[in-house]
Design a protein around this motif. Structure first.
Motif, PDB file in Angstrom:
ATOM      1  N   ALA A  47       0.830  -1.209   0.000  1.00  0.00           N
ATOM      2  CA  ALA A  47       0.000   0.000   0.000  1.00  0.00           C
ATOM      3  C   ALA A  47       0.865   1.260   0.000  1.00  0.00           C
ATOM      4  O   ALA A  47       0.557   2.229  -0.709  1.00  0.00           O
ATOM      5  N   LEU A  48       1.952   1.265   0.758  1.00  0.00           N
ATOM      6  CA  LEU A  48       2.832   2.435   0.789  1.00  0.00           C
ATOM      7  C   LEU A  48       3.536   2.670  -0.542  1.00  0.00           C
ATOM      8  O   LEU A  48       3.800   3.809  -0.921  1.00  0.00           O
ATOM      9  N   HIS A  49       3.862   1.593  -1.247  1.00  0.00           N
ATOM     10  CA  HIS A  49       4.571   1.728  -2.519  1.00  0.00           C
ATOM     11  C   HIS A  49       3.634   1.827  -3.726  1.00  0.00           C
ATOM     12  O   HIS A  49       4.097   2.041  -4.844  1.00  0.00           O
ATOM     13  N   LEU A  50       2.348   1.702  -3.498  1.00  0.00           N
ATOM     14  CA  LEU A  50       1.398   1.754  -4.600  1.00  0.00           C
ATOM     15  C   LEU A  50       1.492   3.058  -5.398  1.00  0.00           C
ATOM     16  O   LEU A  50       1.474   3.014  -6.634  1.00  0.00           O
ATOM     17  N   PRO A  51       1.619   4.240  -4.768  1.00  0.00           N
ATOM     18  CA  PRO A  51       1.776   5.466  -5.576  1.00  0.00           C
ATOM     19  C   PRO A  51       3.010   5.429  -6.480  1.00  0.00           C
ATOM     20  O   PRO A  51       2.956   5.868  -7.629  1.00  0.00           O
ATOM     21  N   HIS A  52       4.121   4.875  -5.993  1.00  0.00           N
ATOM     22  CA  HIS A  52       5.334   4.779  -6.822  1.00  0.00           C
ATOM     23  C   HIS A  52       5.126   3.816  -7.986  1.00  0.00           C
ATOM     24  O   HIS A  52       5.568   4.083  -9.103  1.00  0.00           O
ATOM     25  N   VAL A  53       4.480   2.706  -7.712  1.00  0.00           N
ATOM     26  CA  VAL A  53       4.219   1.722  -8.762  1.00  0.00           C
ATOM     27  C   VAL A  53       3.291   2.313  -9.808  1.00  0.00           C
ATOM     28  O   VAL A  53       3.523   2.161 -11.023  1.00  0.00           O
ATOM     29  N   LEU A  54       2.249   3.026  -9.387  1.00  0.00           N
ATOM     30  CA  LEU A  54       1.326   3.651 -10.338  1.00  0.00           C
ATOM     31  C   LEU A  54       2.006   4.749 -11.145  1.00  0.00           C
ATOM     32  O   LEU A  54       1.745   4.905 -12.345  1.00  0.00           O
ATOM     33  N   ALA A  55       2.901   5.514 -10.505  1.00  0.00           N
ATOM     34  CA  ALA A  55       3.657   6.535 -11.239  1.00  0.00           C
ATOM     35  C   ALA A  55       4.560   5.884 -12.285  1.00  0.00           C
ATOM     36  O   ALA A  55       4.655   6.364 -13.422  1.00  0.00           O
ATOM     37  N   GLY A  56       5.220   4.785 -11.920  1.00  0.00           N
ATOM     38  CA  GLY A  56       6.044   4.057 -12.882  1.00  0.00           C
ATOM     39  C   GLY A  56       5.202   3.507 -14.022  1.00  0.00           C
ATOM     40  O   GLY A  56       5.606   3.557 -15.188  1.00  0.00           O
ATOM     41  N   LEU A  57       4.031   3.009 -13.690  1.00  0.00           N
ATOM     42  CA  LEU A  57       3.104   2.498 -14.695  1.00  0.00           C
ATOM     43  C   LEU A  57       2.713   3.607 -15.670  1.00  0.00           C
ATOM     44  O   LEU A  57       2.696   3.398 -16.892  1.00  0.00           O
ATOM     45  N   ALA A  58       2.435   4.800 -15.150  1.00  0.00           N
ATOM     46  CA  ALA A  58       2.054   5.930 -16.004  1.00  0.00           C
ATOM     47  C   ALA A  58       3.202   6.344 -16.915  1.00  0.00           C
ATOM     48  O   ALA A  58       2.993   6.636 -18.099  1.00  0.00           O
ATOM     49  N   VAL A  59       4.424   6.375 -16.391  1.00  0.00           N
ATOM     50  CA  VAL A  59       5.585   6.756 -17.198  1.00  0.00           C
ATOM     51  C   VAL A  59       5.814   5.742 -18.320  1.00  0.00           C
ATOM     52  O   VAL A  59       6.016   6.108 -19.485  1.00  0.00           O
ATOM     53  N   VAL A  60       5.775   4.466 -17.982  1.00  0.00           N
ATOM     54  CA  VAL A  60       5.984   3.428 -18.993  1.00  0.00           C
ATOM     55  C   VAL A  60       4.869   3.476 -20.033  1.00  0.00           C
ATOM     56  O   VAL A  60       5.126   3.334 -21.234  1.00  0.00           O
TER      57      VAL A  60
END
Length: 194
Positions: A47-60
């Motif tokens: 849950a804490l890393h979800l924003p980072h994962v979603l940001a990476g998903l958006a960039v890719v």
């Protein structure tokens, strides 16, 4: 006619290793039906890393869309490769590459392997876990430490193998096994990967 022979009374039985202070279980080993799970720490970490994962998903996704616009390569090809690359991190040959090149681990020497496997068998038997599902590795280091990584890697420092009695080494390995069985290792790898 076959004669029964008795063992001579003065014959010595093999003496246990004086450094081996780990009592061994006898009897059957019961393997639990459920080998792995996810605890509150894992759910919190994800849950804490979800924003980072979603940001990476958006960039890719943005890069894949730009490649689609400029070259005609369908956007879903690079995007899908990025998503599927996380699954490769749990593929055994890829794990071996990560162990060597990312974590700096090596295969145990024959002497280290004997001690490590003996203690590992006892730890996994007591936990009711299939120990053959994991790969045992050694890190050349001067501290007492160990690691659980990816889906199947358990590493321990060479110093720990040399200096710790079997019972203490079992405690260290049990701690790392706990990281695997509770999901900490795979959650750390996925949040790092993505």
């Amino acid at each position: 006619k076959h004669e029964d022979r008795e063992k001579p009374k003065n014959a010595e039985s093999p003496q246990p290793d004086p450094d081996d202070d780990l009592p061994r279980r006898s009897g059957r080993i019961h393997i639990a039906a459920r080998q792995r799970g996810a605890d509150a720490i894992v759910l919190g970490r994800v849950a804490l890393h979800l924003p980072h994962v979603l940001a990476g998903l958006a960039v890719v996704f943005g890069v894949a869309y730009a490649v689609d616009t400029l070259s005609g390569l369908p956007w879903w090809a690079p995007f899908g490769c990025w998503v599927l690359s996380g699954a490769l991190a749990f593929h055994r040959p890829c794990e071996r590459l990560m162990a060597r090149w990312l974590f700096g681990l090596r295969y145990p020497s024959p002497e280290e392997d004997r001690k490590l496997r003996s203690v590992w068998r006892e730890v996994t038997a007591r936990a009711g876990v299939d120990g053959t599902a994991y790969q045992l590795w050694v890190e050349d280091g001067n501290g007492i430490n160990a690691m659980a990584a990816a889906g199947h890697i358990v590493g321990v420092t060479s110093h720990s193998l040399r200096t710790l009695p079997s019972a203490q080494l079992a405690g260290v390995l049990a701690h790392e096994l706990g990281h695997h069985t509770r999901g900490h290792a795979w959650a750390s790898l996925l949040t790092f990967w993505y």
